[in-house]
Design an enzyme around this catalytic site. Structure first.
Site, mmCIF file in Angstrom:
data_model
loop_
_atom_site.group_PDB
_atom_site.id
_atom_site.type_symbol
_atom_site.label_atom_id
_atom_site.label_comp_id
_atom_site.label_asym_id
_atom_site.label_seq_id
_atom_site.Cartn_x
_atom_site.Cartn_y
_atom_site.Cartn_z
ATOM 1 N NE ARG A 289 58.292 24.398 11.466
ATOM 2 C CZ ARG A 289 59.299 25.206 11.186
ATOM 3 N NH1 ARG A 289 59.354 26.410 11.725
ATOM 4 N NH2 ARG A 289 60.270 24.830 10.372
ATOM 5 C CD GLU A 374 56.881 28.800 10.795
ATOM 6 O OE1 GLU A 374 56.312 29.894 10.660
ATOM 7 O OE2 GLU A 374 57.309 28.398 11.885
HETATM 8 O O1 F6P Z 1 57.603 34.115 11.946
HETATM 9 C C1 F6P Z 1 57.613 32.762 12.183
HETATM 10 C C2 F6P Z 1 58.185 32.441 13.530
HETATM 11 O O2 F6P Z 1 59.544 32.618 13.532
HETATM 12 C C3 F6P Z 1 57.807 31.045 13.964
HETATM 13 O O3 F6P Z 1 58.649 30.089 13.466
HETATM 14 C C4 F6P Z 1 57.802 31.179 15.439
HETATM 15 O O4 F6P Z 1 57.101 30.125 16.043
HETATM 16 C C5 F6P Z 1 57.131 32.517 15.596
HETATM 17 O O5 F6P Z 1 57.635 33.285 14.530
HETATM 18 C C6 F6P Z 1 57.381 33.213 16.902
HETATM 19 O O6 F6P Z 1 58.722 33.393 17.142
HETATM 20 P P1 F6P Z 1 59.284 33.737 18.563
HETATM 21 O O7 F6P Z 1 58.909 32.626 19.482
HETATM 22 O O8 F6P Z 1 60.754 33.890 18.395
HETATM 23 O O9 F6P Z 1 58.631 35.017 19.010
#
Ligand code: F6P
Length: 576
Positions: A289, A374
């Site tokens: 995030r 989050e």
């Molecule tokens: O499920 C939450 C999360 O882990 C977030 O913190 C993150 O931004 C999103 O999923 C996507 O994760 P990734 O960039 O690893 O696909």
């Protein structure tokens, strides 16, 4: 260095003084402004290009002073330094938290003595190298020198990602609409609902489409599923067009021309079939995030160009500097974060509205929801002990004036306290004039942006000062309607004004919210940088998936409620 134990905010002297203030005070913004003509000026601040007026918040100077004291008493100065210098403050994951390192550049401006090294990594050099790699790629796509497998230039870039790999890029893509390159469309696919990928690709030509698979972990179910769907769509389309043969080599070559990736897991990117040369990396010390200013912003660099992307980073950096160096009584992220503490922990607010008077910021609240919720939706502190106070409030919002015709009723006259941030820019990207006017208050030739901002000022005024029963009666209102037409006022707002929605201003705005989120997390003693709360549902979804798809043993293994719901679903789908 090991993370120190969180200081329980409730055990501080400042906290007990704040409790006393709360017991003994009656907010009265009308009176406060009447008797203190300097209040507006005194409680307005400048942070970079942002003018931030905190005067319509429900605090006296003493309360604000004690909130600042509280920030010191919980050790915020040390925690800020710990973050910026790369200490492993994300203790539950054993990681540094260095999104601020993504915007320390350009490298040429960093003196050798100031270069950031963490765990043997030359952070500044690595960040610069990756930025340059992204910029070179973006330039090729923008100039049309990046060609698809049939040697056609790319007309549409589709970013596939979710959460931090989607919300930030989408929000900024929308916000910087006037900076986009004409003729180069960027779209975003996030949801595993197949409608999303189907709709976003329906009118596209595979020969001129390029996908960016953006995933920090490269394991996220939604993103990987959508990436596979996109790959199938691409290869089917190219095969039908005769551009690809059914041989593995031909298909591999096509994927390499039409897929790039952004991830910290470059081995998994290669497994998917993406050429490692076209994979842009970042590091585990960037939370999802907090990653829009990393290579996760590749789609943005394509859309608005590497120069504007650098300006965005410069904006982040300006706010970082403000946050790190400004004394707390003038430090806007600290003051806004501490005001939120006042509302959540003393005045029992459960939510916080963010109301941009800028249509270009229409995804800002959605983006902030992940950033704030989050980060701070936690019940244990960074040492595993239970929190001693309420933590993260619910952030929500929509742009004004749309929200005025929807939920503002509750903010004005409801029983709940909803602190609200109003955000506007003085100079719009699209200045339109109403040539005709409405024959009444709207004069012919009215500048519509001024009409728009009059609403911003009117709303913050109405929320602060309300309308008394006497004023309602003075309008000639029948007595029976007087109570319904009274506005209590004393509904707190923060007003943020910027000269224009430039990339730099946007960077400053995002960094402001990143830092105030951090401030709140420190007061609550929580680790704002993990997100274990998203894990359980993900795991259960994988266990339930077979039950949904007709596996009776899996269905029977579910609890009664889930079993009943899934059975109903299967019945509605035609008894799988
Ligand atoms: O499920 C939450 C999360 O882990 C977030 O913190 C993150 O931004 C999103 O999923 C996507 O994760 P990734 O960039 O690893 O696909």
């Amino acid at each position: 260095m090991a993370m120190t134990k969180p200081i329980d905010a409730k055990s501080t002297l400042a906290w007990s003084d704040l409790k006393d203030h709360y017991k003994n005070y009656q907010a009265d913004l009308r009176d406060w402004f009447d008797t203190d003509p300097a209040r507006a000026e005194r409680l307005s601040y400048q942070a970079g290009d942002l003018f931030v007026d905190l005067s319509k918040n429900l605090v006296t100077d003493e309360i604000l002073g004690d909130l600042v004291r509280l920030a010191y008493e919980v050790g915020l100065p040390e925690r800020i330094e710990a973050m910026f210098s790369g200490e492993k403050i994300n203790v539950t994951e054993g990681r540094s938290v260095l999104h601020t390192a993504l915007r320390r550049g350009p490298l040429a401006d960093i003196a050798d003595a100031d270069r950031l090294h963490v765990d043997g990594q030359d952070v500044d050099a690595d960040v610069e190298a990756e930025l340059e790699k992204v910029a070179a790629f973006a330039t090729k796509v923008r100039k049309g020198t990046w060609k698809g497998v049939t040697r056609k230039r790319i007309k549409t870039v589709v970013n596939i990602g979710i959460g931090g790999s989607d919300l930030g890029p989408v929000m900024i893509y929308e916000a910087l609409a006037p900076y986009r390159q004409a003729g180069l469309d960027v779209r975003f696919v996030s949801n595993i609902d197949p409608t999303d990928v189907a709709q976003k690709t329906a009118d596209l030509d595979p020969e001129t489409t390029l996908f960016i698979v953006a995933s920090k972990t490269f394991t996220t179910l939604e993103t990987l599923t959508n990436a596979r769907l996109a790959r199938t769509w691409l290869l089917d389309g190219l095969t039908k067009a005769g551009a690809v043969k059914k041989t593995a080599a031909s298909r591999k070559a096509a994927v390499r021309k039409h897929f790039v990736a952004v991830s910290t897991a470059l081995d998994k990117v290669a497994d998917f079939g993406i050429d490692p040369k076209n994979a842009f990396g970042f590091w585990d010390w960037v939370g999802g995030r907090y990653s829009v200013d990393s290579a996760i912003g590749t789609a943005l660099s394509v859309a608005v160009g590497p120069v504007a992307f650098r300006e965005l980073l410069a904006g982040f950096k300006a706010m970082d500097h403000h946050f790190r160096t400004t004394p707390f009584h003038q430090n806007v992220p600290v003051l806004m974060g501490m005001l939120n503490i006042w509302y959540v922990n003393f005045m029992h607010a459960e939510s916080h509205a963010v109301l941009p008077y800028a249509q270009q910021l229409h995804r800002f609240a959605a983006y902030l929801q992940q950033l704030t919720m989050e980060s701070n939706g936690k019940s244990v502190r960074w040492d595993g002990s239970a929190v001693t106070t309420h933590t993260g409030e619910v952030f929500w919002g929509e742009p004004g004036t749309n929200g005025q015709h929807a939920f503002y009723q509750l903010i004005h006259q409801g029983t709940r306290l909803v602190p609200a941030d109003f955000i506007a820019v003085a100079n719009p990207a699209y200045g339109l004039v109403d040539e005709d006017g409405d024959g009444g208050a709207v004069k012919p030739g009215a500048d519509v942006h001024e009409l728009f901002l009059a609403n911003f000022f009117a709303q913050t005024k109405a929320l602060a000062f309300g309308k008394t029963a006497a004023e309602v009666r003075a309008d000639g209102t029948p007595e029976s309607l007087v109570p319904a037409k009274v506005f209590s006022g004393n509904r707190p707002t923060t007003s943020i004004l910027a000269p224009a929605l430039t990339p730099s201003v946007l960077g400053q705005l995002v960094a402001l919210y990143e830092h105030l989120t951090f401030v709140q997390g420190i007061v609550w003693g929580i680790n704002s940088f993990d997100q274990f709360g998203v894990e359980l549902g993900k795991k259960l979804a994988m266990e339930i998936a077979p039950a949904v798809s007709g596996d009776d043993a899996a269905l029977n293994a579910q609890d009664a409620s889930t079993r009943s719901l899934v059975s109903k679903y299967r019945e509605l789908r035609g008894a799988k």
